[in-house]
Design an enzyme around this catalytic site. Structure first.
Site, PDB file in Angstrom:
ATOM      1  N   LYS A  78      24.983  12.055 -48.256  1.00 15.86           N
ATOM      2  CA  LYS A  78      25.845  12.527 -47.212  1.00 15.86           C
ATOM      3  C   LYS A  78      27.182  12.588 -47.459  1.00 15.86           C
ATOM      4  O   LYS A  78      27.661  11.573 -48.008  1.00 15.86           O
ATOM      5  CB  LYS A  78      25.501  11.445 -45.990  1.00 15.86           C
ATOM      6  CG  LYS A  78      25.798  12.133 -44.601  1.00 15.86           C
ATOM      7  CD  LYS A  78      25.534  10.904 -43.733  1.00 15.86           C
ATOM      8  CE  LYS A  78      25.376  11.404 -42.116  1.00 15.86           C
ATOM      9  NZ  LYS A  78      24.995  10.650 -41.280  1.00 15.86           N
ATOM     10  N   ARG A 104      19.818   9.271 -28.962  1.00 12.97           N
ATOM     11  CA  ARG A 104      20.336  10.213 -28.050  1.00 12.97           C
ATOM     12  C   ARG A 104      19.219  11.087 -27.332  1.00 12.97           C
ATOM     13  O   ARG A 104      19.281  11.582 -26.311  1.00 12.97           O
ATOM     14  CB  ARG A 104      21.479  10.999 -28.854  1.00 12.97           C
ATOM     15  CG  ARG A 104      22.795  10.127 -29.250  1.00 12.97           C
ATOM     16  CD  ARG A 104      23.482  11.112 -29.966  1.00 12.97           C
ATOM     17  NE  ARG A 104      22.458  11.463 -31.350  1.00 12.97           N
ATOM     18  CZ  ARG A 104      23.142  11.871 -32.372  1.00 12.97           C
ATOM     19  NH1 ARG A 104      24.282  12.484 -32.518  1.00 12.97           N
ATOM     20  NH2 ARG A 104      22.443  12.092 -33.431  1.00 12.97           N
ATOM     21  N   SER A 136      28.715  12.395 -35.031  1.00 12.80           N
ATOM     22  CA  SER A 136      29.695  12.363 -35.857  1.00 12.80           C
ATOM     23  C   SER A 136      30.015  13.729 -36.513  1.00 12.80           C
ATOM     24  O   SER A 136      31.250  14.062 -36.644  1.00 12.80           O
ATOM     25  CB  SER A 136      29.641  11.309 -37.074  1.00 12.80           C
ATOM     26  OG  SER A 136      29.420  10.138 -36.524  1.00 12.80           O
ATOM     27  N   HIS A 160      28.803   5.165 -30.703  1.00 13.12           N
ATOM     28  CA  HIS A 160      28.487   4.039 -31.482  1.00 13.12           C
ATOM     29  C   HIS A 160      29.060   2.711 -30.837  1.00 13.12           C
ATOM     30  O   HIS A 160      28.423   1.672 -30.747  1.00 13.12           O
ATOM     31  CB  HIS A 160      29.128   4.062 -32.921  1.00 13.12           C
ATOM     32  CG  HIS A 160      28.574   5.243 -33.880  1.00 13.12           C
ATOM     33  ND1 HIS A 160      29.373   6.364 -34.422  1.00 13.12           N
ATOM     34  CD2 HIS A 160      27.454   5.491 -34.061  1.00 13.12           C
ATOM     35  CE1 HIS A 160      28.805   6.896 -35.036  1.00 13.12           C
ATOM     36  NE2 HIS A 160      27.248   6.551 -34.918  1.00 13.12           N
TER      37      HIS A 160
END
Length: 159
Positions: free
Chosen positions: A41, A90, A128, A17
């Site tokens: 989440k 990614r 994460s 990040h």
């Protein structure tokens, strides 16, 4: 002046990040890191902790700020005067998801562009979720997150 908004949950903020933020500050006049609270989440860190940790880790960067937000990102982008949504990619799975979001956001807010930055090779595997899994298994996370974030994660995990 071009304002880029970099939205995310950032639970936790990773070196990946931070790499996107740093590169974004070289491309745009102002970068706003928008820390969201998503009801779908479950997070380990509170929104306030994530905002504070990001503020501490980007303190040395110029023209960068960290703000909490709720609701639609396009509405927050308008409030901040953002021209661009900044997103890190990614892999192809990220691209598929992010492209879908970019097209939706374009429909909701014509003129708000999305810019994808590919992850640096050292960070393409980072997520994460992965970091929290390593932490849960008792592994070392210091090479994936800033030291202050690792400390906060360990404290949050022990609660």
């Amino acid at each position: 002046m071009t304002v880029a908004l970099y939205p995310g949950t950032f639970d936790p903020p990773t070196l990946g990040h931070l790499d996107i933020v740093e590169r974004g500050t070289r491309l745009f006049d102002r970068v706003v890191i928008a820390v969201g609270a998503r009801i779908d989440k479950k997070t380990l860190l509170t929104p306030e902790q994530r905002v504070d940790l990001l503020r501490e880790t980007v303190a040395g960067l110029g023209h960068c700020e960290v703000l909490p937000f709720e609701g639609l990102i396009v509405n927050f982008a308008r409030e901040q005067g953002a021209d661009v949504l900044l997103r890190g990619i990614r892999n192809s799975t990220d691209y598929e998801y992010e492209n879908q979001m970019a097209l939706t956001n374009r429909r909701l807010a014509p003129g708000l562009e999305t810019v994808f930055l590919p992850a640096s090779p050292d960070h393409t595997f980072l997520s994460s979720t992965l970091i929290k899994e390593v932490l849960a298994a008792g592994g070392e996370i210091e090479e994936f997150v800033p030291k202050v974030v690792a400390k906060a994660l360990r404290e949050a995990w022990q609660r």
